[in-house]
Motif scaffolding. Structure first.
Motif, PDB file in Angstrom:
ATOM      1  N   GLY A 479       0.822  -1.208   0.000  1.00 15.63           N
ATOM      2  CA  GLY A 479       0.000   0.000   0.000  1.00 15.63           C
ATOM      3  C   GLY A 479       0.853   1.254   0.000  1.00 15.63           C
ATOM      4  N   ALA A 480       0.284   2.358  -0.481  1.00 17.46           N
ATOM      5  CA  ALA A 480       0.993   3.637  -0.533  1.00 17.46           C
ATOM      6  C   ALA A 480      -0.031   4.758  -0.592  1.00 17.46           C
ATOM      7  N   ARG A 481       0.436   5.975  -0.285  1.00 18.99           N
ATOM      8  CA  ARG A 481      -0.423   7.160  -0.414  1.00 18.99           C
ATOM      9  C   ARG A 481      -0.195   7.780  -1.786  1.00 18.99           C
ATOM     10  N   LEU A 482      -1.246   7.808  -2.575  1.00 15.81           N
ATOM     11  CA  LEU A 482      -1.188   8.423  -3.901  1.00 15.81           C
ATOM     12  C   LEU A 482      -2.601   8.917  -4.212  1.00 15.81           C
ATOM     13  N   GLY A 483      -2.888  10.136  -3.769  1.00 14.61           N
ATOM     14  CA  GLY A 483      -4.257  10.613  -3.773  1.00 14.61           C
ATOM     15  C   GLY A 483      -4.961  10.140  -2.519  1.00 14.61           C
ATOM     16  N   GLY A 484      -5.116   8.844  -2.338  1.00 13.97           N
ATOM     17  CA  GLY A 484      -5.566   8.203  -1.117  1.00 13.97           C
ATOM     18  C   GLY A 484      -4.669   7.013  -0.866  1.00 13.97           C
ATOM     19  N   ARG A 485      -4.860   6.335   0.244  1.00  7.99           N
ATOM     20  CA  ARG A 485      -4.002   5.193   0.524  1.00  7.99           C
ATOM     21  C   ARG A 485      -4.647   3.928  -0.012  1.00  7.99           C
ATOM     22  N   GLY A 486      -3.848   3.092  -0.683  1.00  8.98           N
ATOM     23  CA  GLY A 486      -4.353   1.839  -1.213  1.00  8.98           C
ATOM     24  C   GLY A 486      -3.265   1.060  -1.902  1.00  8.98           C
ATOM     25  N   ARG A 487      -3.611  -0.143  -2.325  1.00 11.88           N
ATOM     26  CA  ARG A 487      -2.662  -0.992  -3.036  1.00 11.88           C
ATOM     27  C   ARG A 487      -2.801  -0.860  -4.546  1.00 11.88           C
ATOM     28  N   SER A 488      -4.008  -0.646  -5.034  1.00 11.10           N
ATOM     29  CA  SER A 488      -4.243  -0.513  -6.474  1.00 11.10           C
ATOM     30  C   SER A 488      -4.674   0.917  -6.764  1.00 11.10           C
ATOM     31  N   VAL A 489      -3.868   1.623  -7.537  1.00 13.75           N
ATOM     32  CA  VAL A 489      -4.143   3.033  -7.843  1.00 13.75           C
ATOM     33  C   VAL A 489      -3.955   3.248  -9.337  1.00 13.75           C
ATOM     34  N   VAL A 490      -4.882   3.971  -9.956  1.00 12.44           N
ATOM     35  CA  VAL A 490      -4.803   4.290 -11.384  1.00 12.44           C
ATOM     36  C   VAL A 490      -4.705   5.810 -11.526  1.00 12.44           C
ATOM     37  N   VAL A 491      -3.714   6.272 -12.307  1.00 10.76           N
ATOM     38  CA  VAL A 491      -3.468   7.700 -12.477  1.00 10.76           C
ATOM     39  C   VAL A 491      -3.376   8.016 -13.968  1.00 10.76           C
ATOM     40  N   GLU A 492      -4.076   9.064 -14.400  1.00 11.33           N
ATOM     41  CA  GLU A 492      -3.940   9.542 -15.776  1.00 11.33           C
ATOM     42  C   GLU A 492      -2.709  10.434 -15.859  1.00 11.33           C
ATOM     43  N   VAL A 493      -1.890  10.224 -16.891  1.00 12.55           N
ATOM     44  CA  VAL A 493      -0.636  10.958 -17.015  1.00 12.55           C
ATOM     45  C   VAL A 493      -0.461  11.458 -18.442  1.00 12.55           C
ATOM     46  N   ALA A 494       0.447  12.429 -18.597  1.00 15.65           N
ATOM     47  CA  ALA A 494       0.812  12.957 -19.913  1.00 15.65           C
ATOM     48  C   ALA A 494       2.325  13.015 -20.011  1.00 15.65           C
ATOM     49  N   GLY A 495       2.836  12.949 -21.231  1.00 13.90           N
ATOM     50  CA  GLY A 495       4.272  12.871 -21.437  1.00 13.90           C
ATOM     51  C   GLY A 495       4.929  14.221 -21.654  1.00 13.90           C
ATOM     52  N   GLY A 496       6.206  14.142 -21.988  1.00 10.74           N
ATOM     53  CA  GLY A 496       6.998  15.337 -22.239  1.00 10.74           C
ATOM     54  C   GLY A 496       8.401  14.923 -22.618  1.00 10.74           C
ATOM     55  N   VAL A 497       9.315  15.886 -22.699  1.00 12.09           N
ATOM     56  CA  VAL A 497      10.686  15.553 -23.090  1.00 12.09           C
ATOM     57  C   VAL A 497      11.350  14.624 -22.076  1.00 12.09           C
ATOM     58  N   ALA A 498      10.867  14.636 -20.824  1.00 12.77           N
ATOM     59  CA  ALA A 498      11.406  13.747 -19.797  1.00 12.77           C
ATOM     60  C   ALA A 498      10.575  12.488 -19.645  1.00 12.77           C
ATOM     61  N   GLY A 499       9.518  12.346 -20.435  1.00 13.50           N
ATOM     62  CA  GLY A 499       8.652  11.189 -20.293  1.00 13.50           C
ATOM     63  C   GLY A 499       7.883  11.245 -18.986  1.00 13.50           C
ATOM     64  N   LEU A 500       7.778  10.102 -18.320  1.00 15.19           N
ATOM     65  CA  LEU A 500       7.084   9.992 -17.036  1.00 15.19           C
ATOM     66  C   LEU A 500       8.097   9.610 -15.967  1.00 15.19           C
ATOM     67  N   LEU A 501       8.152  10.384 -14.897  1.00 18.21           N
ATOM     68  CA  LEU A 501       9.058  10.117 -13.791  1.00 18.21           C
ATOM     69  C   LEU A 501       8.246   9.578 -12.618  1.00 18.21           C
ATOM     70  N   VAL A 502       8.545   8.359 -12.200  1.00 24.40           N
ATOM     71  CA  VAL A 502       7.922   7.758 -11.022  1.00 24.40           C
ATOM     72  C   VAL A 502       8.953   7.797  -9.906  1.00 24.40           C
ATOM     73  N   ASP A 503       8.713   8.635  -8.920  1.00 23.14           N
ATOM     74  CA  ASP A 503       9.682   8.944  -7.876  1.00 23.14           C
ATOM     75  C   ASP A 503       9.294   8.205  -6.593  1.00 23.14           C
ATOM     76  N   LEU A 504      10.081   7.192  -6.224  1.00 21.36           N
ATOM     77  CA  LEU A 504       9.783   6.348  -5.071  1.00 21.36           C
ATOM     78  C   LEU A 504      10.672   6.665  -3.871  1.00 21.36           C
ATOM     79  N   ARG A 505      11.276   7.850  -3.871  1.00 24.06           N
ATOM     80  CA  ARG A 505      12.127   8.249  -2.760  1.00 24.06           C
ATOM     81  C   ARG A 505      11.278   8.789  -1.601  1.00 24.06           C
ATOM     82  N   ASP A 506      11.945   9.082  -0.480  1.00 22.36           N
ATOM     83  CA  ASP A 506      11.242   9.527   0.717  1.00 22.36           C
ATOM     84  C   ASP A 506      10.540  10.859   0.482  1.00 22.36           C
ATOM     85  N   VAL A 507       9.465  11.071   1.204  1.00 20.55           N
ATOM     86  CA  VAL A 507       8.762  12.358   1.220  1.00 20.55           C
ATOM     87  C   VAL A 507       8.717  12.830   2.679  1.00 20.55           C
ATOM     88  N   PRO A 508       9.465  13.891   3.051  1.00 14.86           N
ATOM     89  CA  PRO A 508      10.404  14.665   2.230  1.00 14.86           C
ATOM     90  C   PRO A 508      11.673  13.875   1.924  1.00 14.86           C
TER      91      PRO A 508
END
Length: 535
Positions: A479-508
């Motif tokens: 599970g993780a917090r992404l909008g709300g907390r859960g195991r299955s989360v669906v997110v709409e995304v858009a691209g760019g010159v960097a593509g899509l960055l999925v950042d799994l580092r600590d917050v902060p």
């Protein structure tokens, strides 16, 4: 400016550089046709003629149709914005506690501050501070009612401020809170009364300090100020796109952070904006704190003395050494400036992530798009997803000077896709268990699916071209917090010159304390964002 011309010029003059752009009307639609940037020392007519010459060379027929000629380029309508260098305000209070509150409010209004309190400074030192040549305003404040630790100093502070105002008639004096009742110390001299502004206490308003903030911001505001204009233009973009927008701007002499939310009823957007001189790319006073902050984001093993010299060179000649290690140094300085801005704007950082984050300012101009995306993700950390775009031609400031809101809306309706270059999407889950597999993500894109295994502490770069839209389906192991907390989360995304960055580092983000390990960690994350390998 009216919509009758077939072309017009935007010009944004900053502390380190000047940027111009050519906008023309093609098939009844405004389009961005070209842009150019140069050091601030370059005169307006020189850079305008350079832009016109390049456009004539690239498309002589279109240049003739639009009336763009090198020797007549200055005759075209122009929209101009200017980054006004911060002016200095002296801040006085009866106690160190009260002074900290006043400094916090003043630092969020674009003033550069110098400060003293009756608790830790003698009257001579405070008087010398107020009489400095670069000080153009004086803020003296106290609570309402005054607290016990400041009550005894009010008469002394008012008398000191009154004497300074008599000596310096051009000085604007702001009396905030209980000290505003001591205006008798500001006598009429030669038939004129000192320019004294009575203001609410530094904690008044909702949120606290907002009433004094508005007064100080109005006193600093100047016509065609680029940061004020960027906020206005971004508010128009929010209306065009019907999206929540955050603006992050880092320039030579200061920075800006704004959160703009469109009104569901079609009214004026809600704007929360903070401009600060403390968010300058390199502050004028380069002390050990500034060096340490920038060094903490650097991937180069530079000792403190050499770093100090390089920052002084960057402050003196901001356009020199703009490639290679120089570009990385600028990006480290931009991260440090953005971190200072984030500290000042924790109220904005606590808001939900915006739909679109606009990156602006010359600080990011020499770094590749993927490196800019990672730099923003390093500092502005909140769980959620956002799309990043860059004001690459620096036209938002000039467009924000248009006084007619409907005309500005009409122009940006045409130009929004041209002026905002898509950098990429950023997704930051929070609440992951360090050192363990986090799960997986499948990005369902227009040309197929991309699946990645996820591990806490890592950064994943997934190709997604500019203009492409996709759906990212996450399956988290614990599970993780992404909008709300859960195991299955669906997110709409858009691209760019960097593509899509999925950042799994600590917050902060938590960086290693040891300099060598910190540099290695930063270099590892940045390696995929630069064309050449780290030295």
């Amino acid at each position: 400016m009216s919509s009758e011309p077939t072309a017009f010029i935007t010009l944004d003059r900053g502390g380190a550089s000047v940027a111009v752009a050519l906008v023309g009307r093609l098939d009844r639609r405004w389009r961005l046709l070209g842009s150019l940037a140069a050091p601030a020392a370059v005169a307006d007519d020189v850079i305008l003629r350079g832009l016109a010459a390049r456009f004539q060379e690239s498309d002589p027929e279109l240049a003739d149709v639009l009336g763009v000629r090198e020797d007549e380029i200055e005759l075209l309508p122009q929209l101009r914005a200017r980054s006004v260098p911060p002016v200095t305000m002296a801040v006085l209070a009866g106690s160190d506690r009260s002074l900290a509150v006043l400094e916090d409010v003043a630092a969020r209004t674009g003033w550069r501050t110098v400060s003293a309190s009756a608790e830790s400074h003698d009257p001579g030192a405070m008087t010398e501070l107020c009489l400095a040549r670069d000080v153009s305003a004086l803020l003296v404040g106290a609570g309402e009612p005054p607290a016990a630790d400041e009550r005894g100093a009010l008469d002394e502070l008012a008398a000191l401020a009154g004497a300074v105002a008599v000596r310096r008639r051009e000085l604007t004096v702001v009396l905030a809170g209980a000290i505003a009742g001591h205006r008798a110390h500001f006598p009429t001299v030669d038939g004129r009364r000192s320019d004294v502004v009575a203001a609410p206490a530094p904690t008044a308003g909702d949120p606290p300090g907002s009433e004094l903030h508005d007064i100080l911001e109005r006193l600093r505001d100047t016509p065609a100020d680029s940061r004020t204009a960027i906020v206005r233009a971004a508010a128009t973009v929010a209306r065009v796109l019907d999206r929540r927008i955050e603006v992050l701007e880092i320039g030579f002499d200061g920075g800006l952070r704004a959160m703009i939310s469109p009104d569901p009823g079609g009214g004026a957007p809600r704007i929360q904006a903070v401009a600060s001189a403390e968010a300058a790319l390199v502050p004028p006073d380069i002390d050990d704190t500034v060096v340490e902050r920038i060094s903490s984001w650097s991937t180069a093993p530079i000792d403190r003395y050499r770093m100090t010299d390089r920052l002084r060179e960057l402050r003196t000649a901001p356009w020199s050494d703009a490639a290679g290690d120089g570009a990385r140094l600028r990006l480290a300085a931009a991260r440090a400036a953005l971190a200072r801005l984030a500290e000042l704007t924790q109220d904005l950082g606590s808001l939900p992530p915006p739909d679109l984050t606009i990156v602006a300012g010359g600080a990011f101009a020499v770094a590749p798009g993927p490196a800019v995306v990672l730099a923003v993700a390093d500092v502005i950390r909140r769980s959620g997803a956002t799309q990043l775009a860059a004001d690459h031609a620096r036209v938002l400031g000039p467009l924000g000077t248009i006084n007619d809101d409907e005309e500005a809306l009409s122009i940006l309706w045409d130009l929004v896709d041209d002026v905002l270059a898509p950098l990429g999407g950023v997704i930051i889950p929070a609440g992951l268990r360090s050192g363990r597999p986090a799960g997986k993500v499948v990005v369902h894109g227009p040309i197929g699916d991309a699946e990645r295994d996820l591990a806490a502490g890592q950064v994943e770069h997934i190709p997604l071209a500019p203009g492409e839209h996709a759906v990212a389906a996450f399956e988290f192991r614990d599970g993780a917090r992404l909008g709300g907390r859960g195991r299955s989360v669906v997110v709409e995304v858009a691209g760019g010159v960097a593509g899509l960055l999925v950042d799994l580092r600590d917050v902060p983000l938590r960086l290693p304390d040891r300099a060598e390990r910190r540099r290695d960690a930063l270099a590892g994350w940045q390696r995929a964002t630069w064309a050449e390998t780290e030295s």
